[in-house]
Design a protein around this motif. Sequence first.
Motif, PDB file in Angstrom:
ATOM      1  N   ASN A  21      56.940 -20.032  57.641  1.00 61.43           N
ATOM      2  CA  ASN A  21      58.120 -20.103  56.785  1.00 61.43           C
ATOM      3  C   ASN A  21      57.797 -19.807  55.337  1.00 61.43           C
ATOM      4  O   ASN A  21      58.243 -20.468  54.436  1.00 61.43           O
TER       5      ASN A  21
ATOM      6  N   ARG B 272      50.083 -23.768  56.180  1.00 61.22           N
ATOM      7  CA  ARG B 272      51.173 -23.488  57.122  1.00 61.22           C
ATOM      8  C   ARG B 272      51.595 -24.705  57.910  1.00 61.22           C
ATOM      9  O   ARG B 272      52.687 -24.743  58.466  1.00 61.22           O
ATOM     10  N   GLN B 273      50.690 -25.652  58.031  1.00 63.53           N
ATOM     11  CA  GLN B 273      50.990 -26.812  58.861  1.00 63.53           C
ATOM     12  C   GLN B 273      51.581 -27.949  58.045  1.00 63.53           C
ATOM     13  O   GLN B 273      51.604 -29.076  58.507  1.00 63.53           O
ATOM     14  N   LEU B 274      52.041 -27.637  56.831  1.00 64.24           N
ATOM     15  CA  LEU B 274      52.587 -28.685  55.972  1.00 64.24           C
ATOM     16  C   LEU B 274      54.069 -28.459  55.727  1.00 64.24           C
ATOM     17  O   LEU B 274      54.550 -27.332  55.770  1.00 64.24           O
ATOM     18  N   SER B 275      54.779 -29.533  55.424  1.00 64.24           N
ATOM     19  CA  SER B 275      56.181 -29.404  55.035  1.00 64.24           C
ATOM     20  C   SER B 275      56.247 -28.982  53.571  1.00 64.24           C
ATOM     21  O   SER B 275      55.242 -29.005  52.862  1.00 64.24           O
ATOM     22  N   GLY B 276      57.449 -28.600  53.136  1.00 59.91           N
ATOM     23  CA  GLY B 276      57.619 -28.143  51.760  1.00 59.91           C
ATOM     24  C   GLY B 276      57.152 -29.177  50.744  1.00 59.91           C
ATOM     25  O   GLY B 276      56.447 -28.854  49.789  1.00 59.91           O
TER      26      GLY B 276
ATOM     27  N   GLN C 295      55.029 -31.586  51.170  1.00 57.77           N
ATOM     28  CA  GLN C 295      53.576 -31.770  51.231  1.00 57.77           C
ATOM     29  C   GLN C 295      52.860 -30.639  50.519  1.00 57.77           C
ATOM     30  O   GLN C 295      51.905 -30.853  49.779  1.00 57.77           O
ATOM     31  N   ARG C 296      53.372 -29.425  50.708  1.00 59.02           N
ATOM     32  CA  ARG C 296      52.760 -28.291  50.015  1.00 59.02           C
ATOM     33  C   ARG C 296      52.840 -28.483  48.511  1.00 59.02           C
ATOM     34  O   ARG C 296      51.914 -28.185  47.770  1.00 59.02           O
TER      35      ARG C 296
ATOM     36  N   LEU D 212      62.812 -27.197  47.302  1.00 60.05           N
ATOM     37  CA  LEU D 212      62.975 -28.395  48.117  1.00 60.05           C
ATOM     38  C   LEU D 212      64.449 -28.742  48.276  1.00 60.05           C
ATOM     39  O   LEU D 212      65.284 -28.331  47.477  1.00 60.05           O
TER      40      LEU D 212
ATOM     41  N   GLU E 168      54.179 -22.436  62.361  1.00 62.05           N
ATOM     42  CA  GLU E 168      55.441 -21.856  61.947  1.00 62.05           C
ATOM     43  C   GLU E 168      55.232 -21.014  60.692  1.00 62.05           C
ATOM     44  O   GLU E 168      54.448 -21.352  59.823  1.00 62.05           O
TER      45      GLU E 168
END
Lengths: 317, 350
Positions: free
Chosen positions: A316, B132-136, B138-139, B164, A314
């Motif tokens: 974003n 890119r494969q992480l949530s906010g 986690q980043r 967040l 994705e």
Amino acid sequence: MSVTAAERWIRPAKQQSALVRLFDNKAFLIIACLLPAIGLLGVFLTYPLGLGVWLAFTDTTIGRRGVFVGLENFEFLFEDPIFWNAVFYSVFYTSVATVGKFALGLWLALLLNNHLPMKSLLRAIILLPWIVPTVLSAIAFWWIYDPQFSIISWVLIETGIRETNVDFINTAWPARWSLIAANIWRGIPFVAISLLAGLQTISPSLYEAAMLDGASAWQRFRYVTFPMLLPILAIVMTFSIIFTFTDFQLVYAITRGGPVNSTHLLATLAFQRGIPGGQLGEGAAIAVSMIPFLVFATLFSYFALARRKWQQGESND
Amino acid sequence: MATVDIREVRKAFGTTQILHGVSVGIEDGQFVVLVGPSGCGKSTLLRMLAGLENITGGEIAIGGRVVNNVPPKDRDIAMVFQNYALYPHMTVFQNMAFSMKLAGAPKEVMEREVQKAAKILGLEQLLHRFPRQLSGGQRQRVAMGRAIVRNPQVFLFDEPLSNLDAKLRVQMRSEIKELHQRLKVTTVYVTHDQIEAMTMADLIVVMNHGRIEQAGAPLELYDRPANLFVAGFIGSPAMNMMEGRIADGHFAGPGGAAWPLPANGHAPPAGEVIYGIRPEHLRLDPDGIPATVQLVEPTGSETQVLLRIGEANVSGAFRERVSARPGDVLPVSPDPGLVHLFDKKTGQRI
Ligand SMILES: Nc1ncnc2c1ncn2[C@@H]1O[C@H](COP(=O)(O)OP(=O)(O)OP(=O)(O)O)[C@@H](O)[C@H]1O
Ligand SMILES: [Mg+2]
């Protein structure tokens, strides 16, 4: 009161005309919408390509409809040193010019990506070689490389660096290098502007983060700029290789393949044999023999550019 | 770990002055929050600390060493950016190990240090993913991990939580706080959220228009705001401010109401003042100042009531349940120990 009245009001179903119903028909719409595109592609792309390939297997000459001769044209070409010379020069021309264009184009793009005074003016100037019609710039180079009136020779002689005129296009190797120089000059803007666009998508905070991580200017280029530029670099390079390999105008206008056929590219040789030489079948065979090279370049792009893992997923941010 | 001294620091972009002489002394291991409205120069000050902006005037010293002309990489600081600035083409591991790789650290050291930081932040399972494969959240943690791995003298954070959602923000807030308690590294944290500032800071620096309005411990700023700006900025819901004058040992406020003066002993000089009282410091008092109820908002734990006294709107927050309806008259009185007086002209505390 009036509100309820409005809610109650129902749009009367109108009897639709046959034409309206026809345009609501999905199958009809698909055909109607695709037809122009297919027609254009068929007439201007597939037909000439198909005809070209067909001609390559015939002995057609201008004014005489040929017959199918199988691989005879190719067999003849494979024995022809001029053809092999053109293959060699096409590959050489493409490789050297691509390396040159990318080295200089990347350097220019990096330069223009900095804060410079009069940046937009500089960018406009850099685009110039690309905006000028090729034939016009070819004629300019023709004069620049002229044995007697070359401005470069004149400057070198006036400043006392040389005593005689420079031989640009009268012997094989100087002519080959001169054409490559002209092609690089013409190709730089495309590369520089495309790469500049790529550079500008890299967030400045990445450079700041790298700076805090202790990266020197070279390391920032090596570990941040270059890997992030790679996808666009690969696309631009594929285009550039294809355009350079199939180049015609510059060479034809400056040397016409001479001296003694030493600067023929496959495209100029195909034209030379087919149109002024009248051997349409043979010309077409030369043109068709470019296809494997182009397919290779496209495949290279397809695999080298295949979206890298870090770009997937994705998006974003 | 180090002290940070910011002395009379000024910053100008071209001819526009952004910071007009800012001085802050930060002790070793302190958690300092720079807070202020948008555009007041917080990020600029932080970036000057990091070495990403040059210093127009004044001095910045880290661990006693003046760093005005020291390049960012030699300042021994680590920064967490608002957009995290993770390298998109590197895995989490590579992102965190990048500084060590540049420094030429051996593989085992990289592995060990990254694992250590990943353990602290709960990132062990994610080391082979790309940003890119992480949530906010986690980043955000990876960005912090990248900073931790460098083992710096000072951590700098620029609004790390602003991307967040509200719930995650509260969670990360306490994680950052815990991390600080564990590592005890001097930290400078920028935010425009006063709740974040109040909950996290040892020292809050309130900035406005490139100047420091007040610096102090969170409760000090809450209890004794130095001026109107700080009084209005710190605390939620915001402090009520009423214009009026001092007369006969009272504050004569809107509608002729007589409010008690602060119970701090010395009597303020007569004249025009601004009277401040926090909503939570108003009490229901049958002998108090009559106020007309305009709006009642029960939140469960407390009841917020918008009152009208004279032509002033005053909000109150009461622990007890208030059954008044709009239009009713509700007498209230302030806790005299908790009222604030400000000079009307200068805005300074009296
Ligand atoms: N590179 C620049 N050139 C000119 N002016 C700038 C530059 N960077 C920042 N400014 C100005 O400096 C002022 C302070 O900016 P800064 O980014 O420090 O604000 P901030 O307090 O971090 O605000 P926010 O909470 O919105 O992030 C702003 O008025 C901004 O317009
Ligand atoms: Mg900011």
